[in-house]
Motif scaffolding. Structure first.
Motif, PDB file in Angstrom:
ATOM      1  N   GLU A   1      -4.720   2.640 -10.376  1.00  0.00           N
ATOM      2  CA  GLU A   1      -3.752   2.877  -9.525  1.00  0.00           C
ATOM      3  C   GLU A   1      -4.140   2.539  -7.994  1.00  0.00           C
ATOM      4  OE1 GLU A   1      -1.338   6.282  -9.009  1.00  0.00           O
ATOM      5  OE2 GLU A   1      -2.287   7.128 -10.831  1.00  0.00           O
ATOM      6  N   ILE A   2      -5.258   2.867  -7.591  1.00  0.00           N
ATOM      7  CA  ILE A   2      -5.719   2.150  -6.385  1.00  0.00           C
ATOM      8  C   ILE A   2      -5.867   0.865  -6.170  1.00  0.00           C
ATOM      9  CG2 ILE A   2      -7.982   2.278  -4.925  1.00  0.00           C
ATOM     10  CD1 ILE A   2      -8.387   5.296  -5.886  1.00  0.00           C
TER      11      ILE A   2
ATOM     12  N   LEU B   1      -0.807   8.869  -3.562  1.00  0.00           N
ATOM     13  CA  LEU B   1      -0.492   8.480  -4.775  1.00  0.00           C
ATOM     14  C   LEU B   1       0.184   9.304  -5.511  1.00  0.00           C
ATOM     15  CD1 LEU B   1      -3.838   6.749  -5.745  1.00  0.00           C
ATOM     16  CD2 LEU B   1      -1.760   5.469  -5.155  1.00  0.00           C
TER      17      LEU B   1
ATOM     18  N   CYS C   1       0.753  -1.435  -0.093  1.00  0.00           N
ATOM     19  CA  CYS C   1      -0.057  -0.097  -0.022  1.00  0.00           C
ATOM     20  C   CYS C   1       0.795   1.226  -0.204  1.00  0.00           C
ATOM     21  CB  CYS C   1      -1.046  -0.202   1.248  1.00  0.00           C
ATOM     22  SG  CYS C   1      -2.095   1.499   1.409  1.00  0.00           S
ATOM     23  N   ALA C   2       0.485   2.208  -0.774  1.00  0.00           N
ATOM     24  CA  ALA C   2       1.012   3.582  -0.998  1.00  0.00           C
ATOM     25  C   ALA C   2       0.978   4.272   0.449  1.00  0.00           C
ATOM     26  CB  ALA C   2       0.668   4.277  -2.342  1.00  0.00           C
ATOM     27  N   ARG C   3      -0.151   4.171   1.095  1.00  0.00           N
ATOM     28  CA  ARG C   3      -0.399   4.887   2.288  1.00  0.00           C
ATOM     29  C   ARG C   3       0.062   4.435   3.441  1.00  0.00           C
ATOM     30  NH1 ARG C   3      -4.738   5.672   5.815  1.00  0.00           N
ATOM     31  NH2 ARG C   3      -4.912   7.694   6.736  1.00  0.00           N
TER      32      ARG C   3
ATOM     33  N   ILE D   1      -7.112   6.451 -12.287  1.00  0.00           N
ATOM     34  CA  ILE D   1      -7.050   6.600 -10.922  1.00  0.00           C
ATOM     35  C   ILE D   1      -7.822   5.124 -10.049  1.00  0.00           C
ATOM     36  CG2 ILE D   1      -9.210   7.588 -10.551  1.00  0.00           C
ATOM     37  CD1 ILE D   1      -8.066   9.116  -8.012  1.00  0.00           C
TER      38      ILE D   1
ATOM     39  N   ARG E   1      -2.089  -0.179  -6.087  1.00  0.00           N
ATOM     40  CA  ARG E   1      -1.419   0.342  -4.835  1.00  0.00           C
ATOM     41  C   ARG E   1      -1.858   0.768  -3.638  1.00  0.00           C
ATOM     42  NH1 ARG E   1       1.535   5.355  -7.258  1.00  0.00           N
ATOM     43  NH2 ARG E   1       2.512   5.209  -5.182  1.00  0.00           N
ATOM     44  N   VAL E   2      -3.267   0.480  -3.163  1.00  0.00           N
ATOM     45  CA  VAL E   2      -4.032   0.809  -2.109  1.00  0.00           C
ATOM     46  C   VAL E   2      -4.631  -0.295  -1.477  1.00  0.00           C
ATOM     47  CG1 VAL E   2      -5.790   2.409  -0.982  1.00  0.00           C
ATOM     48  CG2 VAL E   2      -4.240   3.203  -2.796  1.00  0.00           C
TER      49      VAL E   2
ATOM     50  N   ARG F   1      -5.911  11.255  -4.269  1.00  0.00           N
ATOM     51  CA  ARG F   1      -4.476  10.974  -4.436  1.00  0.00           C
ATOM     52  C   ARG F   1      -3.671  11.316  -3.307  1.00  0.00           C
ATOM     53  NH1 ARG F   1      -2.644   9.967  -9.236  1.00  0.00           N
ATOM     54  NH2 ARG F   1      -4.069   9.490 -10.726  1.00  0.00           N
TER      55      ARG F   1
END
Ligand SMILES: [Zn+2]
Length: 86
Positions: free
Chosen positions: A27-28, A74, A6-8, A24, A31-32, A69
């Protein structure tokens, strides 16, 4: 659901999945994690109310995606990046 880093939160957990259309959404999905996405859903309501956004309108929806984002870590979309000075 596939695991993502996860990016967060930086953890490897189950992906949020296909929650939004377009770039978007890609990406989610990649990466999320599901946990961070659900935190954003709660936060999103406050953001919409605070800024008086109307997600039915394209302009407001794009603004909301910017906040999405930012919250999820992101970064800016490819097209919006300032080109390096030559
Ligand atoms: Zn996360």
């Amino acid at each position: 659901m596939a695991d993502v880093t996860c990016a967060r939160c930086g953890l490897t957990r189950a992906s949020a999945g296909r929650v939004l259309p377009g770039e978007i959404g890609d990406e989610i999905e990649q990466r999320v994690c599901a946990q961070c996405w659900s935190e954003w859903l709660a936060q999103q309501i406050r953001v919409i109310n605070h800024y008086g956004l109307r997600p039915a309108l394209r302009e407001d929806r794009e603004k909301l995606y910017e906040f999405t984002r930012e919250f999820l870590g992101l970064g800016a979309p490819e097209g919006d990046r300032v080109p390096p000075a030559s």
